[in-house]
Scaffold this motif. Structure first.
Motif, PDB file in Angstrom:
ATOM      1  N   LEU A 130       0.810  -1.223   0.000  1.00 12.58           N
ATOM      2  CA  LEU A 130       0.000   0.000   0.000  1.00 12.58           C
ATOM      3  C   LEU A 130       0.841   1.269   0.000  1.00 12.58           C
ATOM      4  CD1 LEU A 130      -2.674  -1.094   2.625  1.00 12.58           C
ATOM      5  CD2 LEU A 130      -3.064  -0.737   0.177  1.00 12.58           C
ATOM      6  N   LEU A 131       2.086   1.166   0.382  1.00 11.93           N
ATOM      7  CA  LEU A 131       2.944   2.329   0.581  1.00 11.93           C
ATOM      8  C   LEU A 131       3.014   3.291  -0.610  1.00 11.93           C
ATOM      9  CD1 LEU A 131       4.651   3.555   2.794  1.00 11.93           C
ATOM     10  CD2 LEU A 131       6.602   2.245   1.936  1.00 11.93           C
ATOM     11  N   PRO A 132       3.110   2.814  -1.858  1.00  9.29           N
ATOM     12  CA  PRO A 132       3.187   3.757  -2.975  1.00  9.29           C
ATOM     13  C   PRO A 132       1.959   4.674  -3.108  1.00  9.29           C
ATOM     14  CG  PRO A 132       3.839   1.564  -3.693  1.00  9.29           C
ATOM     15  CD  PRO A 132       3.294   1.428  -2.312  1.00  9.29           C
ATOM     16  N   ASN A 133       0.860   4.321  -2.484  1.00  9.13           N
ATOM     17  CA  ASN A 133      -0.361   5.126  -2.579  1.00  9.13           C
ATOM     18  C   ASN A 133      -0.370   6.328  -1.645  1.00  9.13           C
ATOM     19  OD1 ASN A 133      -1.493   3.308  -4.455  1.00  9.13           O
ATOM     20  ND2 ASN A 133      -2.185   1.989  -2.797  1.00  9.13           N
ATOM     21  N   TYR A 134       0.634   6.446  -0.788  1.00  8.76           N
ATOM     22  CA  TYR A 134       0.628   7.503   0.227  1.00  8.76           C
ATOM     23  C   TYR A 134       1.847   8.388   0.100  1.00  8.76           C
ATOM     24  CZ  TYR A 134      -3.043   4.615   2.143  1.00  8.76           C
ATOM     25  OH  TYR A 134      -4.200   3.899   2.291  1.00  8.76           O
ATOM     26  N   GLN A 135       1.614   9.685   0.360  1.00  8.89           N
ATOM     27  CA  GLN A 135       2.687  10.674   0.314  1.00  8.89           C
ATOM     28  C   GLN A 135       2.566  11.576   1.527  1.00  8.89           C
ATOM     29  OE1 GLN A 135       2.099  12.789  -3.313  1.00  8.89           O
ATOM     30  NE2 GLN A 135       2.717  11.095  -4.615  1.00  8.89           N
TER      31      GLN A 135
END
Length: 137
Positions: A69-74
């Protein structure tokens, strides 16, 4: 749809992992204060099963799904969340060390220590949930 399934698995695994993170130190308190060998053996069995059969698999699923899921968050908040997750992983590992010490017959700390130790996961959870919901920066 795939990412939503990963998110559901992540949340469920966090709940299972956290159940263990909250309960295992309480078992440590009871184990430390147990006065007979039968009780101490029972606590060793309960602690080992909780750690190896519930907590460890749940932590692994939590981390794998979280990484997916990490790439979906900034944002800066995610860095702080990751540091807190690292703290929880270290807490988890230390719980495993304590389980092992009990199995070999030691009493690593006092009941008072474990009562205080048990307060760490709820505080971390509160901050993590706040970061995820509010995304302050």
């Amino acid at each position: 749809m795939f990412m939503l399934t990963i998110k559901v698995l992540h949340i469920a695994a966090v709940v299972f992992w956290y159940a263990g993170l909250l309960y295992l130190p309480r078992l440590f308190v009871y184990h430390t204060e147990a006065e007979d060998d039968i009780s101490r053996q029972r606590f060793c069995l309960m602690e080992s099963r909780l750690y190896w059969r519930i907590m460890l698999p749940s932590m692994v699923v939590t981390l794998i799904c979280g990484l997916l899921l990490l790439p979906n968050y900034q944002g800066g908040w995610i860095g702080i969340k990751l540091l807190l997750v690292l703290l929880l992983v270290l807490y988890h590992i230390y719980c495993g060390v304590v389980v092992r010490r009990f199995v070999i017959g030691g009493t690593p700390h006092s009941g008072r220590f474990f009562r205080i130790f048990n307060e760490i996961p709820p505080l971390v959870l509160l901050v993590v949930v706040w970061l995820v919901v509010v995304k302050p920066f």
